[in-house]
Design an enzyme around this catalytic site. Structure first.
Site, mmCIF file in Angstrom:
data_model
loop_
_atom_site.group_PDB
_atom_site.id
_atom_site.type_symbol
_atom_site.label_atom_id
_atom_site.label_comp_id
_atom_site.label_asym_id
_atom_site.label_seq_id
_atom_site.Cartn_x
_atom_site.Cartn_y
_atom_site.Cartn_z
ATOM 1 N N ALA A 134 42.399 33.351 47.086
ATOM 2 C CA ALA A 134 42.396 32.134 47.902
ATOM 3 C C ALA A 134 43.001 30.235 47.363
ATOM 4 C CB ALA A 134 41.916 31.384 49.480
ATOM 5 N N ASN A 214 36.039 24.522 56.014
ATOM 6 C CA ASN A 214 35.040 25.180 55.224
ATOM 7 C C ASN A 214 33.595 24.344 55.404
ATOM 8 O OD1 ASN A 214 36.247 22.981 53.724
ATOM 9 N ND2 ASN A 214 35.561 24.117 52.272
ATOM 10 N N GLN A 242 39.162 31.063 55.419
ATOM 11 C CA GLN A 242 37.431 30.843 56.964
ATOM 12 C C GLN A 242 38.012 31.230 58.422
ATOM 13 O OE1 GLN A 242 34.955 30.070 55.535
ATOM 14 N NE2 GLN A 242 34.645 29.330 53.812
ATOM 15 N N HIS A 264 36.542 37.565 49.417
ATOM 16 C CA HIS A 264 35.140 37.767 49.734
ATOM 17 C C HIS A 264 34.781 36.776 51.034
ATOM 18 C CE1 HIS A 264 34.189 33.395 47.809
ATOM 19 N NE2 HIS A 264 35.975 34.115 47.565
ATOM 20 N N THR A 302 48.737 42.711 36.768
ATOM 21 C CA THR A 302 48.934 43.882 37.591
ATOM 22 C C THR A 302 48.019 44.166 38.359
ATOM 23 O OG1 THR A 302 49.138 45.491 35.504
ATOM 24 C CG2 THR A 302 47.712 46.104 37.025
ATOM 25 N N CYS A 388 32.206 24.501 45.369
ATOM 26 C CA CYS A 388 32.491 23.595 44.370
ATOM 27 C C CYS A 388 31.766 22.579 44.153
ATOM 28 C CB CYS A 388 33.921 23.266 45.076
ATOM 29 S SG CYS A 388 34.876 24.836 45.626
#
Lengths: 464, 90
Positions: A134, A214, A242, A264, A302, A388
């Site tokens: 994200a 979040n 979220q 995730h 890729t 974070c």
């Protein structure tokens, strides 16, 4: 030590057999070196040993902590891993290889994943761009749109409670000469739609507002915001990391032009995300990464087939499980809140009570330092805010933005509930929280004052 | 393939039995909860093609659970706090 050995050997040899001394010295040197290299290899091996030591595997004596931090990341669903495994083991082709079967089978898998992601949010598969997560999505969306339209439009609107990656992208754009408006939020964490309407100017290229916060879990009125943006002819980006897979999202109904998705956060693998970019009316972005022009040229590099397959599988599952999960999670959240608030006084719930995603419960405990409560609750994995910023002791900027006073911002804890959280875990967490808050309050002189009926805000502290 | 009451019940028993082998507490509890929920939800199905479809999905889920239990247990960790507590109580 080696030198010592050598001189030692030399003296010995010199005494007993001077003729052969040169040859045997070489022999000794060789031996010494062999020992030395061997010992170095040994230390290298121990240095690069697995970080998961036996100590971690066994865990603490009283058991591993419970996981209640679903906003930071979620455990991967075993059904997702099951879909990914073949692409880790057998089908290793590059999905962009067009000349052989290895490429084709990987490409087919990536395209199916694209369909699954698009299906969840009501988009066209061609509008999905796979990225690394994200954060990258937000960077491409905010910087990409702003830079592409910079000749005519130089203004961006966002909010104060956005995730750091949006705020930091905006900061970077300000340095490039863009004008950014950071909308304040009300005390419930929601933005004021009239304020948004006023903030949008003729030269506004992008409005970026996150769907579910979040830290406090509030759900912004995305549909209304989308309608305003469409009417005022600006692009609307939403960071839905979220939200996707947890609450129903429809990019057409909500008039979303760009949307960030993270793998995730919806029980998928880490290291993959998806960006929705609308094709009609077309949204153009300037790519950040230069390269082979994969993903419609917006994100070269890729595509990781196994991760993309995982994200697709997670999205498909989320679509199927959304109803069951949301009912289950809101039951757990209500139990947690009820149990804590009925046993403790001076507990404040941060965020709006209605427009709220139940998987994120943010509580402030009066007169208790959040970090000390986190330390006390060492058998529950919790956080006081976003992962974070969890390394710093600064109070969360999101809580400050909703107008929480300094002391309440310092005393907040975020409980993240997910698909795999059980009722027993919630019950245990609530019990432990109550026990430790009571214990910490008993030690606190401030709590004594509150109990005596003194309003802490009226006290004039003389010294700092 | 005919789905009789016996085959469906045996699928249910197999699903539960295999799920109980999961060492990870959260996955195990989720699997047990979810299997019971799915069977409860679909117990009133009468359409034979739908029953057939559900039975097939159940079989796929069983194979997936067997594989994932094996993988999960290869990298198993120590028990969670509440698991330890339960064993202490017993």
């Amino acid at each position: 030590m080696i030198l010592g050995n050598m001189t030692c050997a030399m003296t010995k040899i010199n005494i007993f057999c001077p003729q052969k001394c040169l040859v045997s010295i070489f022999g000794h040197i060789k031996e010494c070196r062999w020992i030395r290299t061997n010992s170095r290899q040994l230390t290298e091996i121990t240095e690069y040993d697995s970080p998961i030591t036996d100590e971690y595997k066994r865990g603490p004596a009283d058991g591993r902590p419970l996981y209640l931090d679903a906003q930071a990341t979620t455990p991967m669903d075993p059904r997702v891993l099951d879909k990914m495994m073949p692409y880790f083991t057998s089908y290793h082709g590059n999905p962009h290889s067009r000349t052989h079967m290895y490429g084709w089978e990987s490409e087919a898998a990536v395209e199916q994943a694209r369909n699954q992601v698009a299906d969840l949010i009501g988009a066209d598969p061609k509008e999905i761009i796979f990225t690394s997560g994200a954060t990258e999505c937000n960077n491409i969306a905010v910087k990409g749109v702003a830079r592409f339209y910079k000749i005519k439009k130089k203004h961006i609107v966002t909010t104060q409670t956005e995730h750091k990656c949006v705020l930091d992208s905006c900061r970077a754009l300000q340095a490039e000469g863009f004008d950014v408006t950071y909308l304040p939020v009300q005390s419930n964490g929601l933005i004021d739609l009239n304020q948004l309407e006023e903030a949008i100017r003729a030269d506004t290229s992008l409005v970026s507002i996150m769907t579910v916060n979040n830290e406090i879990g509030v759900k912004q009125p995305i549909e209304e915001i989308g309608a305003i943006c469409r009417r005022r002819k600006t692009f609307f980006h939403t960071d839905a990391a979220q939200a996707v897979g947890k609450i129903p999202m429809d990019v057409n109904k909500m008039n979303i032009d760009l949307m960030s998705i993270s793998g995730h956060k919806l029980y998928g693998p880490k290291g993959i995300g998806a960006l929705y970019v609308r094709r009609r009316p077309r949204v153009r972005v300037e790519p950040i990464q230069s390269g082979g022009g994969q993903e419609r040229g917006m994100r070269s590099g890729t595509v990781p087939t196994p991760l993309a397959v995982g994200l697709g599988a997670a999205c498909e599952l989320a679509k199927y499980e959304m109803e069951y999960d949301s009912k289950y999670i809101s039951d757990l959240a209500n139990h947690l809140i009820d149990k804590i608030t009925s046993n403790l006084a001076h507990v404040v719930r941060n965020g709006d009570a209605v427009a709220w995603y139940p998987g994120c419960v943010n509580l402030s405990f009066g007169c208790v330092e959040g970090e000390s409560l986190l330390m006390a609750l060492k058998d529950v994995a919790l956080s006081s805010g976003s992962a974070c910023t969890s390394a710093s002791l600064e109070p969360s900027y999101v809580l400050r933005a909703i107008g929480a006073s300094e002391d309440l911002a310092h005393s907040s804890i975020r409980f993240g509930i997910g698909r795999f959280t059980t009722f027993n875990e919630i019950d245990y967490t609530a019990e432990r929280t109550i026990q430790h808050v009571k214990r910490l309050r008993e030690m606190s002189p401030l709590w004594e004052m509150v109990e005596d009926g003194i309003d802490l805000k009226t006290i004039k502290w003389t010294q700092h | 393939m005919a789905c009789t009451r016996e085959t469906i019940l045996s699928l249910y028993r197999n699903l539960i039995r295999e799920s109980k082998k999961w060492s990870a507490y959260n996955y195990r509890m989720y699997a047990l909860r979810k299997i019971r929920h799915e069977f409860q939800q679909n117990k009133l199905l009468t359409d034979p093609t739908k029953i057939e479809e559900c039975y097939r999905q159940g079989h796929e889920a069983l194979e997936m659970i067997i594989r994932q239990v094996t993988i999960g247990n290869l990298y198993g960790t120590g028990p969670l706090v509440i698991e330890k507590q339960k064993t202490n109580v017993q």
